[in-house]
Enzyme design. Structure first.
Site, PDB file in Angstrom:
ATOM      1  N   SER A 121       0.800  -1.224   0.000  1.00  0.00           N
ATOM      2  CA  SER A 121       0.000   0.000   0.000  1.00  0.00           C
ATOM      3  C   SER A 121       0.836   1.279   0.000  1.00  0.00           C
ATOM      4  O   SER A 121       1.584   1.514  -0.928  1.00  0.00           O
ATOM      5  CB  SER A 121      -0.965  -0.028   1.186  1.00  0.00           C
ATOM      6  OG  SER A 121      -1.890   0.998   1.081  1.00  0.00           O
ATOM      7  N   HIS A 122       0.741   2.052   1.078  1.00  0.00           N
ATOM      8  CA  HIS A 122       1.410   3.359   1.116  1.00  0.00           C
ATOM      9  C   HIS A 122       2.839   3.253   1.663  1.00  0.00           C
ATOM     10  O   HIS A 122       3.527   4.258   1.766  1.00  0.00           O
ATOM     11  CB  HIS A 122       0.603   4.312   1.986  1.00  0.00           C
ATOM     12  CG  HIS A 122       0.359   3.745   3.355  1.00  0.00           C
ATOM     13  ND1 HIS A 122      -0.533   2.719   3.581  1.00  0.00           N
ATOM     14  CD2 HIS A 122       0.927   4.016   4.536  1.00  0.00           C
ATOM     15  CE1 HIS A 122      -0.509   2.401   4.853  1.00  0.00           C
ATOM     16  NE2 HIS A 122       0.369   3.161   5.464  1.00  0.00           N
ATOM     17  N   ASP A 295      -2.563   6.606  -3.096  1.00  0.00           N
ATOM     18  CA  ASP A 295      -1.432   5.851  -2.548  1.00  0.00           C
ATOM     19  C   ASP A 295      -0.949   4.781  -3.534  1.00  0.00           C
ATOM     20  O   ASP A 295      -1.475   4.653  -4.641  1.00  0.00           O
ATOM     21  CB  ASP A 295      -1.770   5.249  -1.170  1.00  0.00           C
ATOM     22  CG  ASP A 295      -2.730   4.083  -1.267  1.00  0.00           C
ATOM     23  OD1 ASP A 295      -3.487   4.010  -2.251  1.00  0.00           O
ATOM     24  OD2 ASP A 295      -2.720   3.234  -0.350  1.00  0.00           O
ATOM     25  N   ASP A 297      -1.252   1.569  -3.949  1.00  0.00           N
ATOM     26  CA  ASP A 297      -2.166   0.593  -4.549  1.00  0.00           C
ATOM     27  C   ASP A 297      -3.511   1.189  -4.944  1.00  0.00           C
ATOM     28  O   ASP A 297      -4.426   0.456  -5.333  1.00  0.00           O
ATOM     29  CB  ASP A 297      -2.359  -0.611  -3.611  1.00  0.00           C
ATOM     30  CG  ASP A 297      -3.013  -0.246  -2.298  1.00  0.00           C
ATOM     31  OD1 ASP A 297      -2.778   0.881  -1.809  1.00  0.00           O
ATOM     32  OD2 ASP A 297      -3.770  -1.076  -1.750  1.00  0.00           O
ATOM     33  N   ASP A 299      -5.994   2.714  -3.320  1.00  0.00           N
ATOM     34  CA  ASP A 299      -7.246   2.719  -2.552  1.00  0.00           C
ATOM     35  C   ASP A 299      -7.408   3.967  -1.686  1.00  0.00           C
ATOM     36  O   ASP A 299      -8.501   4.265  -1.227  1.00  0.00           O
ATOM     37  CB  ASP A 299      -7.409   1.423  -1.728  1.00  0.00           C
ATOM     38  CG  ASP A 299      -6.234   1.129  -0.820  1.00  0.00           C
ATOM     39  OD1 ASP A 299      -5.257   1.907  -0.824  1.00  0.00           O
ATOM     40  OD2 ASP A 299      -6.291   0.105  -0.102  1.00  0.00           O
ATOM     41  N   ARG A 300      -6.319   4.716  -1.479  1.00  0.00           N
ATOM     42  CA  ARG A 300      -6.438   5.931  -0.662  1.00  0.00           C
ATOM     43  C   ARG A 300      -6.522   7.173  -1.532  1.00  0.00           C
ATOM     44  O   ARG A 300      -5.998   7.194  -2.647  1.00  0.00           O
ATOM     45  CB  ARG A 300      -5.218   6.093   0.234  1.00  0.00           C
ATOM     46  CG  ARG A 300      -5.097   5.031   1.267  1.00  0.00           C
ATOM     47  CD  ARG A 300      -3.932   5.353   2.176  1.00  0.00           C
ATOM     48  NE  ARG A 300      -3.845   4.331   3.207  1.00  0.00           N
ATOM     49  CZ  ARG A 300      -3.359   4.541   4.406  1.00  0.00           C
ATOM     50  NH1 ARG A 300      -2.864   5.731   4.726  1.00  0.00           N
ATOM     51  NH2 ARG A 300      -3.321   3.576   5.294  1.00  0.00           N
ATOM     52  N   LYS A 397     -11.769   0.340  -0.405  1.00  0.00           N
ATOM     53  CA  LYS A 397     -11.798   1.782  -0.588  1.00  0.00           C
ATOM     54  C   LYS A 397     -11.223   2.095  -1.962  1.00  0.00           C
ATOM     55  O   LYS A 397     -10.500   1.279  -2.537  1.00  0.00           O
ATOM     56  CB  LYS A 397     -11.049   2.486   0.535  1.00  0.00           C
ATOM     57  CG  LYS A 397      -9.628   2.002   0.786  1.00  0.00           C
ATOM     58  CD  LYS A 397      -9.105   2.631   2.071  1.00  0.00           C
ATOM     59  CE  LYS A 397      -7.633   2.364   2.274  1.00  0.00           C
ATOM     60  NZ  LYS A 397      -7.371   1.237   3.176  1.00  0.00           N
TER      61      LYS A 397
HETATM   62  C1  VG1 Z   1      -3.898   1.937   8.363  1.00  0.00           C
HETATM   63  C2  VG1 Z   1      -5.102   2.841   8.523  1.00  0.00           C
HETATM   64  C3  VG1 Z   1      -6.372   2.070   8.255  1.00  0.00           C
HETATM   65  C4  VG1 Z   1      -6.305   1.425   6.865  1.00  0.00           C
HETATM   66  C5  VG1 Z   1      -5.054   0.571   6.768  1.00  0.00           C
HETATM   67  C6  VG1 Z   1      -4.865  -0.021   5.386  1.00  0.00           C
HETATM   68  O1  VG1 Z   1      -3.947   0.915   9.321  1.00  0.00           O
HETATM   69  O2  VG1 Z   1      -5.143   3.407   9.818  1.00  0.00           O
HETATM   70  O3  VG1 Z   1      -7.483   2.938   8.371  1.00  0.00           O
HETATM   71  O4  VG1 Z   1      -7.439   0.631   6.633  1.00  0.00           O
HETATM   72  O5  VG1 Z   1      -3.903   1.358   7.062  1.00  0.00           O
HETATM   73  O6  VG1 Z   1      -4.816   0.967   4.413  1.00  0.00           O
HETATM   74  P1  VG1 Z   1      -3.071   0.966  10.676  1.00  0.00           P
HETATM   75  O7  VG1 Z   1      -3.361  -0.332  11.353  1.00  0.00           O
HETATM   76  O8  VG1 Z   1      -1.658   1.176  10.277  1.00  0.00           O
HETATM   77  O9  VG1 Z   1      -3.592   2.151  11.440  1.00  0.00           O
HETATM   78  V1  VG1 Z   1      -3.893   0.687   3.039  1.00  0.00           V
HETATM   79  O10 VG1 Z   1      -4.149   1.927   2.015  1.00  0.00           O
HETATM   80  O11 VG1 Z   1      -2.469   0.400   3.700  1.00  0.00           O
HETATM   81  O12 VG1 Z   1      -4.454  -0.830   2.397  1.00  0.00           O
HETATM   82 CO    CO Z   2      -3.550   1.453   0.099  1.00  0.00          CO
END
Ligand code: VG1
Ligand code: CO
Length: 581
Positions: A121-122, A295, A297, A299-300, A397
């Site tokens: 992801s990010h 981000d 992937d 989704d953000r 998302k």
């Molecule tokens: C974070 C965010 C959460 C989100 C998750 C995955 O998790 O707070 O809201 O769903 O990332 O997003 P954490 O446990 O680090 O707070 V992504 O865009 O990484 O799939």
């Molecule tokens: Co993501």
């Protein structure tokens, strides 16, 4: 048809640390690369958890374009086939955004086993960054806890994996179909598909592209794909589909080539890591009316207005909720069934639900908790404060969707982003919100802090907690805090019971809630990091009258209070957040 030899069985030693977090298994790339069979073990564990009815059903595979993605795809193909998966669909160049995978799974239903998404992801990518593997179930959503726990249990006891050694490496550079036969398995078909086509079709079904095209022709925007997976989607949707008849040469598209290391940056759409976008909007306040970043992937999303006006994700969720009827998809027959947010997300959307008569559900952090409500037809729109917004069009998302949704609202209201937000706050009231991230701190100390804090907030009398909070608030820019306002009403560690299947998620975040809906403080540990720990602190205060203040100023009281109550400095040794949202 060419026939290849039967799968071979490879002996392997199980790992004990392949526990998926908030969203899949994420680790430094080096671990996947250097620890023997690390990737193969986890892939075998995912496949072992699939139903045995695999023949003729398809597995979707793709990722965000990060380093090691194509190699992982090759391994997945070989292991999946060896375990009886006879149909695979892969994005060209191994590219598929997370929302695109969710959509593909749903479009192939009921003949789909789910999807494997190669992304962290990010998190930064590259040999020194992170890699990740995520499994999505046949409804298109992230695997729920029951499934990830099963995968984890299998991984801890794994003694062997199956692999097809001699099947050809699939040509990921070209769209096409490869068919062959494998001894003891039978005929196999692998499709390499255009990464964006199905997703673009979906967006056309949801939005009025004519309306958006007209609007964008006189409303220049800046879009930042951050060298993540969304580049090809941005090019196709914004630069082609939405610009065909009325080209808008004034709009700007940044970083639209996916890179294995995201150009050395964090592909994380916030004001810190998408600073280039913020700067362009600030430097050209009359030129661009809107900015968005996504981000790694896809989704953000982060949304900005002219001059860099920042829209918090909690607010963008509320604004969309209040204006959903502007989007064709939410008119009949779909309708608006209900709203939801993750627990730490501000209650701005709750205000909209209350006023407009929609139920608002509260779930733990992580998109997997929204899926059941959507499948049950009770939820249309939901979001997380962490730059996640989405709807029941898929089960993830969706960054591009969020920006098209917001632009549709702007187009139908003919207003600027700032006016849209300010008018929304005037109508519904405002929830000031801040998230403070203390990244990469010592894991043991972070756990100690959370443990001690839980004991403290659960056992200290509320009057005593209120006094401690007021003492801390006195050191802030707010000079005469009244006992009335900061009165602690309730404390807990958030626990969630799924309304549909009754499953329970405990320990989802420590909360101090103030009386009369004044606000709250929330603490939790991140579940997406790959090393050390990250402490997240969420602060929120409600105001119906003064709605145009600066969150950093308005929440200075709770910043000070959260530091004092948690003893962050004393226990963890830090007091300055690495990222403020
Ligand atoms: C974070 C965010 C959460 C989100 C998750 C995955 O998790 O707070 O809201 O769903 O990332 O997003 P954490 O446990 O680090 O707070 V992504 O865009 O990484 O799939
Ligand atoms: Co993501």
């Amino acid at each position: 048809m060419v026939k290849y030899s039967a799968p071979t069985v490879v002996k392997t030693a199980a790992y004990q640390d392949q526990k998926p977090g908030t969203s899949g298994l994420r680790k430094p790339t080096k671990i996947f690369l250097e620890k023997e069979n690390y990737t193969a073990n986890f892939v075998q564990s995912i496949i072992s958890a699939l139903p045995l009815e695999r023949k003729g059903k398809v597995l979707i595979v793709g990722g965000d374009g990060r380093f090691y993605g194509p190699e992982a795809v090759d391994l997945i193909v070989r292991i999946a086939i060896a375990n009886g998966v006879t149909n695979l669909t892969i994005g060209q160049h191994s590219i598929l955004s997370t929302p695109a995978v969710s959509n593909l799974i749903r479009r192939r239903a009921p003949n789909c086993l789910g999807g494997i998404i190669l992304t962290a992801s990010h998190n930064p990518g590259g040999p020194d960054g992170d890699f990740g593997i995520k499994f999505n179930i046949p409804n298109g959503g992230p695997a729920p806890d029951a499934v990830t726990n099963n995968i984890y249990e299998i991984s801890k006891q794994l003694g062997e994996y199956k692999i097809c050694q001699d099947v050809p490496t699939i040509d990921l550079a070209n769209v096409g179909v490869t068919e062959f036969e494998v001894d003891t398995i039978g005929p196999v078909r692998v499709d390499v598909i255009d990464s964006v086509e199905d997703y673009v079709q979906l967006m056309k079904e949801i939005f009025d592209f004519n309306l958006l095209r007209d609007f964008l022709s006189s409303f220049p925007v800046v879009i930042n794909a951050m060298h993540g997976v969304t580049g090809p989607y941005v090019k196709r949707i914004f630069q082609q589909e939405l610009a065909q008849t009325t080209p808008n040469p004034n709009s700007l598209y940044l970083n639209t080539v996916p890179l294995p290391d995201f150009g050395g940056h964090h592909p994380d759409p916030n004001q810190t890591y998408a600073a280039d976008l913020v700067k362009i909007l600030k430097d050209n306040p009359t030129k661009y009316g809107f900015g968005a970043a996504y981000d790694g992937d896809g989704d953000r999303n982060m949304l900005l207005g002219a001059g860099g006006f920042f829209v918090t994700p909690s607010d963008s969720l509320a604004v969309l909720a209040a204006n959903l009827n502007a989007i064709p998809y939410f008119n009949k027959p779909n309708g608006i069934k209900g709203l939801a947010r993750s627990m730490p997300t501000s209650g701005a959307v709750d205000r909209v639900g209350k006023k407009l008569g929609f139920t608002v559900y509260e779930v733990p952090t992580g998109w997997k908790y929204f899926g059941n409500l959507m499948d049950a037809g009770q939820l249309s729109l939901c979001g997380e404060e962490s730059f996640g917004t989405g709807s029941d069009h898929i089960r993830e998302k969706d960054g591009i969707w969020a920006s098209l949704a917001f632009l549709t609202v702007l187009a139908s209201k003919k207003t600027s982003v700032k006016d849209l937000l300010e008018n929304h706050w005037k109508e519904f009231g405002r929830n000031y919100f801040l998230r403070l991230d203390y990244e990469n701190v010592d894991g043991t100390k972070a756990n100690q802090m959370i443990g001690e804090l839980e004991k403290k907030i659960m056992s200290t009398p509320k009057e005593q907690l209120t006094k401690e909070i007021i003492d801390a608030v006195k050191t802030s820019s707010i000079k005469d805090p009244s006992l009335e306002k900061y009165k602690v009403d309730a404390t807990d560690n958030f626990e969630f019971t799924d309304l549909i299947d009754g499953s329970v998620a405990k320990g989802q975040g420590l909360r101090i809630m103030f009386a009369n809906g004044f606000g709250r403080m929330v603490w939790r540990l991140s579940g997406t990091g790959s090393s050390g720990a990250t402490i997240r602190v969420y602060l929120e205060k409600c105001d119906d009258e003064h709605v145009t203040g600066d969150a950093l100023v308005v929440l200075d009281d709770l910043v000070k209070a959260s530091l004092a109550i948690s003893r962050l400095q004393a226990v963890v040794g830090v007091d300055t957040p690495t990222v403020i949202t």
